[in-house]
Scaffold this motif. Structure first.
Motif, PDB file in Angstrom:
ATOM      1  N   GLU A  16      54.370  69.858  13.974  1.00  0.00           N
ATOM      2  CA  GLU A  16      53.520  70.351  15.068  1.00  0.00           C
ATOM      3  C   GLU A  16      52.427  69.348  15.403  1.00  0.00           C
ATOM      4  OE1 GLU A  16      51.833  74.223  14.759  1.00  0.00           O
ATOM      5  OE2 GLU A  16      53.765  75.265  14.821  1.00  0.00           O
ATOM      6  N   GLU A  17      51.808  68.781  14.370  1.00  0.00           N
ATOM      7  CA  GLU A  17      50.735  67.803  14.609  1.00  0.00           C
ATOM      8  C   GLU A  17      51.271  66.568  15.328  1.00  0.00           C
ATOM      9  OE1 GLU A  17      47.997  68.824  10.662  1.00  0.00           O
ATOM     10  OE2 GLU A  17      49.607  67.343  10.557  1.00  0.00           O
ATOM     11  N   ALA A  18      52.450  66.111  14.948  1.00  0.00           N
ATOM     12  CA  ALA A  18      53.046  64.935  15.588  1.00  0.00           C
ATOM     13  C   ALA A  18      53.354  65.203  17.056  1.00  0.00           C
ATOM     14  CB  ALA A  18      54.312  64.520  14.843  1.00  0.00           C
ATOM     15  N   VAL A  19      53.824  66.427  17.361  1.00  0.00           N
ATOM     16  CA  VAL A  19      54.125  66.786  18.747  1.00  0.00           C
ATOM     17  C   VAL A  19      52.850  66.777  19.587  1.00  0.00           C
ATOM     18  CG1 VAL A  19      54.886  68.682  20.258  1.00  0.00           C
ATOM     19  CG2 VAL A  19      56.202  68.111  18.213  1.00  0.00           C
ATOM     20  N   LEU A  20      51.753  67.305  19.044  1.00  0.00           N
ATOM     21  CA  LEU A  20      50.507  67.391  19.796  1.00  0.00           C
ATOM     22  C   LEU A  20      49.760  66.060  19.852  1.00  0.00           C
ATOM     23  CD1 LEU A  20      49.112  70.850  18.588  1.00  0.00           C
ATOM     24  CD2 LEU A  20      50.160  70.318  20.794  1.00  0.00           C
ATOM     25  N   THR A  21      49.999  65.174  18.901  1.00  0.00           N
ATOM     26  CA  THR A  21      49.249  63.928  18.843  1.00  0.00           C
ATOM     27  C   THR A  21      49.854  62.840  19.710  1.00  0.00           C
ATOM     28  OG1 THR A  21      48.517  64.455  16.599  1.00  0.00           O
ATOM     29  CG2 THR A  21      48.357  62.149  17.275  1.00  0.00           C
ATOM     30  N   GLY A  22      51.180  62.736  19.756  1.00  0.00           N
ATOM     31  CA  GLY A  22      51.824  61.694  20.565  1.00  0.00           C
ATOM     32  C   GLY A  22      51.626  60.331  19.944  1.00  0.00           C
ATOM     33  N   LEU A  23      50.739  59.515  20.531  1.00  0.00           N
ATOM     34  CA  LEU A  23      50.472  58.170  20.030  1.00  0.00           C
ATOM     35  C   LEU A  23      49.608  58.257  18.774  1.00  0.00           C
ATOM     36  CD1 LEU A  23      51.104  55.255  21.114  1.00  0.00           C
ATOM     37  CD2 LEU A  23      48.786  55.245  22.021  1.00  0.00           C
ATOM     38  N   ALA A  24      49.991  57.528  17.744  1.00  0.00           N
ATOM     39  CA  ALA A  24      49.225  57.538  16.501  1.00  0.00           C
ATOM     40  C   ALA A  24      47.874  56.841  16.681  1.00  0.00           C
ATOM     41  CB  ALA A  24      50.026  56.851  15.394  1.00  0.00           C
ATOM     42  N   SER A  25      46.936  57.152  15.819  1.00  0.00           N
ATOM     43  CA  SER A  25      45.571  56.619  15.952  1.00  0.00           C
ATOM     44  C   SER A  25      45.510  55.098  15.749  1.00  0.00           C
ATOM     45  CB  SER A  25      44.640  57.309  14.948  1.00  0.00           C
ATOM     46  OG  SER A  25      45.122  57.143  13.621  1.00  0.00           O
TER      47      SER A  25
END
Length: 465
Positions: A16-25
């Motif tokens: 879920e976090e990966a879906v909402l984050t998209g591009l990594a920091s």
């Protein structure tokens, strides 16, 4: 299952976090820490499953319990309910052991519907559960925008802003986006090319301080892992229909941003016997030059009759490089830094690994129109410009005629009527009935300068409370 960045410096995230984050920091793209692998027996047991049932089997390991089976099945069923063909991804034979996989049966007539209908319903579910509102910001060279808008326009928790290059998409592509008048939909025609749009989106993800408090950006471009994940399914679906996994299958893929063909690479890593993946490009041939000559250098963008592939920086290529360099995030960071100067060179080992599975071919507009006319004359079947490039690449680069060759049809020919008419000298492809009134629909879009601050100001001003 955890998701890690290709550049190795961002925290690992849940699905879920990966879906909402998209591009990594750290500027990288998220990939699964480990890939599921299916045995030949398991894949064979899926023969005859509906597209939706097969999607459930392939997607479930990535979700890893964050959605219940009932929730995942409901999202999948809703995602493909609007497709016009019961097979979802039907195939048409266009030559000896040569097949066209029709990925344009969705609501916006492009392969992007497979991923973005799924992503839209997935975001709906996640945001409702979290009671969260987000801002979707994306760049499109033509098809992503309409598919993303179609997937997100009904969602109360999303404001969506899509950037397209002004006067550089087909009229059908533009109208599909700009005639959706929902209050949460904003189309921005940027005075630049697709790479300008994509760079602006990436810059906005890197610094989101222009957003109101409590809001974050969510990616709908293929940097979003969920999009790649959904596209893996149709490789399995096509292969099963042609005798897989008991015999290998090859695929030719019209390629711009590398997401679609990367899904095929993942299918291979997950156990599907794929003999060959052919990268089919137009005059913007950076990927072809890279695979054939180790020349991954930027050149001036050429505006072609296959505009969805008018891309010089293929974002998802980084995901493949991560594997080619043995998942060494530091090595990928170094390569991406090198590429900022305009070019990068792959190591001999990485290039050799890529060539084990990938071949490539380039077609200009003249060759593309010739193949549309030729296939139409021989079979009565109309190809769109992008699919035509894939078909000709398959014919030139296939290793043998014993292995079934599947050419991915990425768009309906009616999306590019001028190119089709030019190729056939008289045939104008008709829009499907649900879109027959497209040219009479009212449009709404804003033309903005190629200026990041101005675009971000526009976004901030138009987010609903």
């Amino acid at each position: 299952m955890k998701f890690i960045s290709t550049r190795g410096q961002a925290p690992a995230l849940s699905f879920e976090e990966a879906v909402l984050t998209g591009l990594a920091s750290d500027g990288g793209l998220y990939v699964p820490e480990t890939l599921p692998h299916f045995s030949k027996e398991t894949i064979a047991s899926w023969a005859g499953l509906s597209y939706q049932a097969l999607a459930f089997e392939i997607i479930k390991p990535f979700v890893d319990g964050e959605l219940t089976d009932t929730e995942l099945k409901a999202i999948i069923d809703k995602a493909y309910a609007s497709f016009r063909h019961d097979a979802i991804a039907p195939m048409v034979q266009t030559g000896h052991n040569e097949w066209v996989l029709e990925l344009f049966q969705g609501p916006t007539l492009a392969f992007k519907d497979f991923a973005l209908q799924f992503l839209g319903h997935l975001l709906d579910h996640i945001l409702a559960k979290r009671n969260q509102k987000v801002v979707v910001m994306g760049a499109t060279s033509g098809d992503t925008g309409s598919a993303a808008i179609e997937g997100c326009s009904r969602c109360d928790n999303i404001d969506i802003f899509i950037l397209h290059p002004h006067e550089r998409v087909s009229e059908v592509q533009r109208k599909q986006m700009t005639s959706v008048l929902a209050p949460n939909v904003h189309n921005i025609a940027l005075k630049g090319n697709f790479d300008d749009c994509q760079n602006m989106v990436k810059a906005s993800f890197a610094n989101q301080s222009f957003l109101p408090e409590g809001r974050q950006l969510v990616a709908v471009n293929s940097i979003n892992w969920a999009r790649i994940m959904a596209q893996i399914v149709y490789y399995f679906y096509a292969a099963l229909a042609l005798g897989g996994p008991h015999r290998p299958v090859s695929f030719s893929v019209p390629t711009g941003n590398f997401g679609d063909i990367f899904a095929g690479y993942l299918a291979s890593k997950m156990g599907l016997p794929i003999e060959q993946l052919i990268i089919a490009t137009n005059a913007n041939d950076i990927l072809h030059r890279c695979i054939s000559d180790n020349d991954h250098s930027k050149k001036p963008l050429v505006h072609s009759l296959s505009p969805s592939m008018d891309i010089m920086v293929s974002s998802n290529f980084e995901r493949l490089l991560f594997d080619l360099y043995d998942r060494d995030g530091a090595a990928i960071s170094g390569l991406m830094e090198e590429f900022k100067s305009g070019a990068m060179t792959l190591s001999d080992a990485a290039l050799a690994k890529a060539r084990e599975l990938f071949s490539s071919h380039r077609l200009d507009d003249q060759a593309m129109t010739r193949i549309i006319g030729q296939v139409y004359e021989q079979t009565g079947y109309l190809l769109d410009p992008h699919t035509a490039i894939g078909v000709e690449a398959a014919r030139v680069k296939r290793k043998n005629t014993h292995t079934p060759m599947v050419c991915l049809a990425t768009a309906h020919p009616a999306k590019f009527p001028e190119a089709v008419k030019q190729a056939t000298r008289h045939v104008e492809p008709a829009l499907p009935p649900h879109m027959a009134d497209l040219f009479e629909r009212k449009e709404q879009y804003d033309v903005l300068e190629n200026d990041t601050a101005a675009v971000q100001q526009f976004v901030a001003k138009n987010i609903r409370a």
